[in-house]
Motif scaffolding. Structure first.
Motif, mmCIF file in Angstrom:
data_model
loop_
_atom_site.group_PDB
_atom_site.id
_atom_site.type_symbol
_atom_site.label_atom_id
_atom_site.label_comp_id
_atom_site.label_asym_id
_atom_site.label_seq_id
_atom_site.Cartn_x
_atom_site.Cartn_y
_atom_site.Cartn_z
ATOM 1 N N TYR A 191 37.370 29.821 46.520
ATOM 2 C CA TYR A 191 37.873 31.190 46.693
ATOM 3 C C TYR A 191 36.972 31.924 47.679
ATOM 4 O O TYR A 191 36.141 32.751 47.311
ATOM 5 N N SER A 192 37.140 31.578 48.954
ATOM 6 C CA SER A 192 36.324 32.176 50.005
ATOM 7 C C SER A 192 37.166 33.046 50.926
ATOM 8 O O SER A 192 38.392 33.001 50.903
ATOM 9 N N PHE A 193 36.483 33.844 51.725
ATOM 10 C CA PHE A 193 37.116 34.729 52.711
ATOM 11 C C PHE A 193 38.102 35.698 52.049
ATOM 12 O O PHE A 193 39.204 35.922 52.526
ATOM 13 N N SER A 232 36.498 50.245 50.786
ATOM 14 C CA SER A 232 37.597 50.430 51.736
ATOM 15 C C SER A 232 38.186 49.085 52.144
ATOM 16 O O SER A 232 39.410 48.922 52.254
ATOM 17 N N ILE A 233 37.317 48.105 52.373
ATOM 18 C CA ILE A 233 37.783 46.764 52.739
ATOM 19 C C ILE A 233 38.548 46.145 51.572
ATOM 20 O O ILE A 233 39.624 45.561 51.751
ATOM 21 N N LEU A 234 38.001 46.265 50.362
ATOM 22 C CA LEU A 234 38.649 45.696 49.185
ATOM 23 C C LEU A 234 40.013 46.338 48.950
ATOM 24 O O LEU A 234 40.977 45.659 48.596
ATOM 25 N N LEU A 251 39.636 36.582 58.878
ATOM 26 C CA LEU A 251 38.538 36.849 59.815
ATOM 27 C C LEU A 251 38.459 38.329 60.175
ATOM 28 O O LEU A 251 37.396 38.839 60.525
ATOM 29 N N HIS A 252 39.583 39.022 60.080
ATOM 30 C CA HIS A 252 39.584 40.469 60.295
ATOM 31 C C HIS A 252 38.691 41.157 59.267
ATOM 32 O O HIS A 252 37.880 42.038 59.603
ATOM 33 N N PHE A 253 38.795 40.738 58.020
ATOM 34 C CA PHE A 253 37.979 41.349 56.970
ATOM 35 C C PHE A 253 36.500 40.977 57.137
ATOM 36 O O PHE A 253 35.623 41.792 56.858
ATOM 37 N N LEU A 305 29.529 38.720 52.742
ATOM 38 C CA LEU A 305 30.014 38.695 54.126
ATOM 39 C C LEU A 305 31.124 37.667 54.309
ATOM 40 O O LEU A 305 32.096 37.917 55.048
ATOM 41 N N LEU A 306 31.012 36.521 53.633
ATOM 42 C CA LEU A 306 32.015 35.462 53.765
ATOM 43 C C LEU A 306 33.130 35.587 52.723
ATOM 44 O O LEU A 306 34.003 34.718 52.666
#
Length: 575
Positions: free
Chosen positions: A393-395, A498-500, A484-486, A366-367
């Motif tokens: 390497y976050s978000f 799809s997000i990736l 934050l959109h992702f 999620l993060l």
């Protein structure tokens, strides 16, 4: 706590920790920021700027004479640097001191300065400590002498032990432990920034261990730990679904203290222990993986541009060959069994581990926390809980690396071995059920998590605004908003692939950009598993997933040999 005392503590901790090159012996010129800054001003013919930067350099690294503040390590280093400077400047005809005369920065002395800076590339040797243990007075006499037992009723008694303000509940300062004194020894870590373990002896008669890190901004770690705390507060208490957290205390932009998590081992150490290897390169599976990847070239970017172009069958066969080379005795299941007192204890250990792994995996997905290699997970030897560490390497930043990460979290054969034989290749049972439960809970209370993340908009990390500026965005908040959109899409249940796919469009590596632009969409084919009918059906549906479907897609993506077979070898996907 009085303001002056808090500031004094921060300054003293900074003094003995801020400059890792003090113990590094020989360091490159590029590591010495102030000398490099002076050189830049000199090359730019900025005499005023060069003089000011030289003054700061001299005061910080050369004129270190007050041992009560600096400690013998800094004084010794300053004397050695001063001696090296005097020898080199005498040979080159330069007059050095705390202040540079205008005549020393004229154009005809430019060549002498360049030779001087070249000489200073090799810094003088300093004292090496046996077993990396050093007396605290060598770095900070102030901390060594601090002792409230002889200062009853003074301001020093008000100095609280770090990490007692969590931010999620009302603080109770009256119940907080205060500092009695500091442990007599520091443990110097072997990593790049040379962090140091500091022991604080508290009024609660306990030892509080902290890792003090200089040269890094730990605010991101602090915020991620706070977000983990929020996720933990959402999960049911009885389920045991929580991410193991620790305190992070930023003191300065480039200095912070992290709670030392005791009774833990890095997964890497456990792998090496079970495989009876001193180094990862001694493990046959990892050795085969490195040998295979190096067939495609010397430089990583060139190598992986070819590896990502391989047919699925070639990548999968090569990966499975590496996995098969790992002996069955070198598994997490074997490690748990050897430390359990009996079958019942082993079962409880495995259940706790499965729940902890699920909570950490859900939170990291999620993060958008990447770089989950074997050194970035600790295992608690007492509770079998996983402790995620190091959140650089976050978000979703992992998708922007020169070798992009396509895995949502770490779920390799070594971790899955602890859940066998009941879990099968896709983590059925406690792990899958727990993963689904954490995802469902976070999605139901997504507003709380998104509100907490709003601080990244109000106070974006320096790296993000710098990157926005480098890419020429007029809105410096573009990247924070994009990250934050992702996060919002993940909480809405959009398909992970799809997000990736959308995240990869932000990758600036030429070969990744070129692959992402192709009409055949090889990256989409890979991450969505479109060659498998069941995975393709869910992906092409284009609707928000249920928590169960989201968990299924994440597990399939995390265990896909076609994805793991192309992962960076340092991530050790075969283990």
């Amino acid at each position: 706590m009085s303001a002056w005392l808090a500031q004094e503590l921060s300054c003293q901790v900074l003094k003995f920790c801020q400059d890792p090159l003090v113990e590094r012996g020989r360091a490159q010129l590029s590591s010495w920021t102030r000398l490099r800054s002076f050189r830049e001003a000199l090359v730019a013919q900025d005499a005023k700027g060069a003089k000011e930067r030289w003054r700061r350099l001299w005061r910080k690294h050369v004129e270190v004479e007050v041992q009560e503040i600096a400690g013998t390590v800094h004084v010794d280093f300053g004397q050695r640097v001063k001696q090296r400077m005097q020898e080199s400047s005498r040979k080159l005809g330069l007059q050095l001191g705390a202040e540079l005369a205008n005549g020393e920065l004229v154009a005809n002395k430019r060549e002498a300065w360049m030779k001087f800076l070249q000489d200073m590339q090799q810094l003088p040797q300093t004292k090496q400590w046996a077993n990396r243990k050093a007396p605290i007075e060598a770095f900070s006499p102030w901390l060594a002498k601090f002792d409230t037992r002889s200062a009853f009723g003074s301001h020093e008694e008000q100095l609280e032990v770090l990490g007692q303000y969590r931010g999620l509940e009302r603080p109770e300062p009256r119940s907080h432990a205060s500092v009695t004194r500091f442990g007599p020894q520091l443990l110097i870590m072997a990593s790049k920034q040379m962090p140091k373990r500091l022991v604080i002896l508290g009024s609660d008669e306990r030892e509080h261990w902290f890792l003090v890190k200089g040269g890094e901004d730990v605010r991101l770690d602090e915020r991620v730990e706070q977000l983990f705390g929020i996720i933990n507060s959402m999960a049911p208490d009885a389920a045991g679904l929580r991410v193991r957290t620790y305190s992070v205390i930023p003191l300065f932009p480039d200095l912070g203290a992290l709670e030392w998590v005791r009774e833990t081992k890095p997964l890497k150490a456990i792998v090496q222990e079970t495989a009876r290897a001193k180094e990862m390169n001694e493990i046959e599976a990892h050795k085969l993986r490195i040998e295979w990847s190096k067939r495609f070239g010397g430089q990583a970017v060139q190598r992986y541009s070819k590896i990502f172009e391989l047919p699925k069958a070639d990548a999968v066969v090569a990966f499975q060959r590496c996995v098969a080379a790992m002996p069955s005795s070198a598994s997490l299941k074997a490690f748990f069994w050897s430390s359990a007192v009996g079958p019942e204890a082993f079962w409880h250990t495995r259940q706790r581990f499965a729940a902890s792994l699920a909570a950490a995996s859900a939170a990291c997905y999620l993060l958008g926390i990447g770089d989950r290699h074997l050194d970035n997970y600790l295992l608690c030897l007492r509770t079998a809980e996983l402790v995620p560490i190091d959140f650089g390497y976050s978000f979703g930043i992992g998708a922007l690396l020169p070798v992009p990460e396509l895995m949502p979290f770490r779920l390799t054969s070594f971790l899955l071995s602890a859940l066998q034989p009941l879990a099968g290749p896709y983590g059925h049972g406690t792990f899958r059920d727990s993963l689904e439960q954490v995802l469902s809970t976070c999605r139901a209370k997504s507003a709380m998590l998104l509100d907490a993340c709003a601080i990244f908009i109000r106070e974006p990390l320096l790296d993000w605004t710098t990157e926005s500026r480098r890419r020429g965005f007029a809105d410096l908040d573009f990247l924070p908003k994009r990250r934050l959109h992702f996060l919002s899409l993940r909480l809405q249940g959009q398909h992970p692939a799809s997000i990736l796919k959308e995240e990869l469009t932000d990758n600036q590596t030429p070969w990744v950009k070129e692959m992402a632009r192709r009409s055949t969409q090889p990256l989409e084919l890979m991450v969505a598993g479109l060659e498998e009918p069941e995975r393709a059906k869910i992906y092409q549906r284009g609707e928000a997933l249920t928590a169960a479907e989201q968990a299924e897609c994440l597990i399939r993506q995390a265990t896909d040999p076609n994805i793991l077979g192309r992962a960076w070898e340092g991530w050790a996907p075969e283990i």
